[in-house]
Design a protein around this motif. Sequence first.
Motif, short mmCIF file in Angstrom:
data_model
loop_
_atom_site.label_atom_id
_atom_site.label_comp_id
_atom_site.label_asym_id
_atom_site.label_seq_id
_atom_site.Cartn_x
_atom_site.Cartn_y
_atom_site.Cartn_z
N ILE A 271 -4.63 -0.68 -1.77
CA ILE A 271 -4.18 -1.12 -3.10
C ILE A 271 -5.11 -0.55 -4.18
N ALA B 131 2.17 6.67 -6.66
CA ALA B 131 1.13 7.59 -7.12
C ALA B 131 1.56 9.02 -6.86
N VAL C 44 -3.40 8.81 -13.35
CA VAL C 44 -2.18 9.54 -13.70
C VAL C 44 -1.62 9.04 -15.02
N GLY D 213 -4.58 3.16 -4.59
CA GLY D 213 -3.30 3.38 -5.28
C GLY D 213 -3.44 3.06 -6.76
N VAL E 221 -5.47 5.81 -8.56
CA VAL E 221 -4.67 7.03 -8.76
C VAL E 221 -3.64 6.81 -9.87
N LEU E 222 -2.97 5.65 -9.80
CA LEU E 222 -1.95 5.35 -10.81
C LEU E 222 -2.55 5.31 -12.21
N THR F 132 0.84 -1.20 0.00
CA THR F 132 0.00 0.00 0.00
C THR F 132 0.87 1.25 0.00
N PHE G 171 2.43 1.75 -3.32
CA PHE G 171 1.49 2.28 -4.31
C PHE G 171 1.27 3.76 -4.10
N ILE G 172 1.06 4.11 -2.82
CA ILE G 172 0.81 5.52 -2.53
C ILE G 172 2.03 6.36 -2.90
N ALA H 118 -3.70 10.37 -17.82
CA ALA H 118 -3.43 11.79 -18.07
C ALA H 118 -2.07 11.96 -18.77
N LEU H 119 -1.07 11.24 -18.25
CA LEU H 119 0.26 11.32 -18.86
C LEU H 119 0.20 10.83 -20.30
N LEU I 24 3.21 14.66 -13.14
CA LEU I 24 2.13 15.24 -13.93
C LEU I 24 2.00 16.74 -13.64
#
Lengths: 435, 166
Positions: free
Chosen positions: B27, A11, B37, B30, B33-34, A4, A7-8, B40-41, A18
């Motif tokens: 998870i 991100a 992103v 995450g 969000v990934l 976790t 992942f965070i 968008a990228l 970005l």
Amino acid sequence: MKRTALFIGLAAVAAAALAYLLWPRAVWSPDEIALLRGLSLSQLPALPPDPSNRYADDPRAAALGQRLFFDTRLSVDGTVACATCHLPAEQFQDGRPLGQGVGTTARRTMPLAGVAYSPWFFWDGRKDSLWAQALGPLESPVEHGGTRAQYAHVIARHYRAEYEALFGPLPDLSDAGRFPPAAGPVADPQARAAWEAMSAEDRETVTRIYANIGKAIAAYERQIMPGRSRFDAYVDAAVRGDTAAMAQALSPDEVAGLRLFVGRAQCINCHNGPLLTNNDFHNTGVPAADGLPEDRGRADGLRQVLGDEFNCLSAYSDAEPADCGELRFAKVDEHTQLRQFKPPSLRGVAERAPYMHAGQFATLREVLEHYNRAPEAPAGHSELEPLGLTDEELGQLEAFLRSLSAPVVAPGTPEATSACTGCHQEPIAHAPGDA
Amino acid sequence: MNRIGIVAGGVQPAAGVRRIWLKRAGIAAGAIVLALVALALGMVAWMSYVPADLDLSTTRLSAQGAYRVSYEPRRGPIAVNQIHAWTLHVETADGRPVEGATIAVDGDMPQHGHGLPTEPQVTTELGGGDYLVEGVKFHMPGWWVMDFTIDAGDQTDTVRFDLLLN
């Protein structure tokens, strides 16, 4: 838990990357500077020659054309001049959704600054030279409403000396049987019948004078140019690397708007070059105007110019066929060209509401919201994709567009140049609103 | 830290269930969000995508190697929005000028999915393997391609030039 956290963490890194990509930056890369440089008025090349008009750069033609531009005698009832809709104090446009001559047109009056750089004229490019363009409204039943025979008589009566000095001896038009006061290939049935009753030779005589009227007006219009704006000062400073002058020229919001303009908002695809237009044709899904007939844009305009009696390849053009590349190599593709219109120059755009080819949008904000939404076209295929810009970003784009304002540079109005022979004896009747 | 402490301390009776739920939520969040992103990228990259190894040379070998083709704009560097002409030179791979060829012209802007604003044509054979291409015009800055299909009787081959315009 470790996964976790990983992942965070990932991100967060991606979000930072970005944000870095999209964050407004105060510095420009060398590639971006090169792109911006191409938009500066400093990069505007010399006026392109107009081989179809051998008088295009003759100052005497421009002086005559200027007087004709303001002369309401060139209309069916003496009330309409070019300057009626193309008001010098308003960037040579009228601020109305639809042009108003002796009637109401179906399109917005176009501004004239830098007009001579375009290979195509009108919103749909139905003319391929400035002189041929000028002849369209003169015989339109809702604009000047007159006829070419009437205008030939105006020249013979009021402009004989100036005309003959340029174009050679005027033919004798005094025989009203051969040269009726009102005759031309126009909508009015009487004037059309009178035209058809004339001999081919006499029609040719009148049409030759008519074409020369257009060539003189074009010589004047060629001198109407955009002025330098704060945006130009910014770009020129950026090219020099003068950050102090850059900061003085544009605010951070305006710079952010410029970055969107050349980047994510993709305005530069069509609004490029020093005039901020490619003078080509695009369908951007602009809604149809209420109460007007279907407007097919370039699909009809191209068909018209290919058959136009005054086009580059016509008998009235001074060009060799080799000079008529735009016409000879024009791409005919009705499917793509349906409802395409010419993007106007964005210079001075903030003072030119309402917007689009029939004044469909009242404010710049409405225009930007349209491009952001990218709705389906009422006909044909819109080239737009939704932009996903925030309200703040739309505000920045608007702020940038406002930085393009600058007074138009044009020869003085006839009062200012009335030292010419004949001007005092015969004051030009001015159109209403011509300040 | 707090959550982990509580869970690790075994204070809650349903600690195991809660731990699994927290882990899954983490998870999932995450991943979402990934994915966003990455999307968008991807969009930003797609909108500004120009192949890094774009070969901008003005001389290229045709696709099947039949012809070596080069072009030269006849009035200096290419400017956006200016109609202009090219001289196209066609020779065999071993350097003999190709005469009497029939040449078709097309162009495209790969990122925008639209073609040229004009319909350029080979109008004159100039001799010595040179051909006059008239009516060339690009109405946007960016990456353009120009394609020529060359038919010289015994062999038809195509050649593509990449251009990057400011």
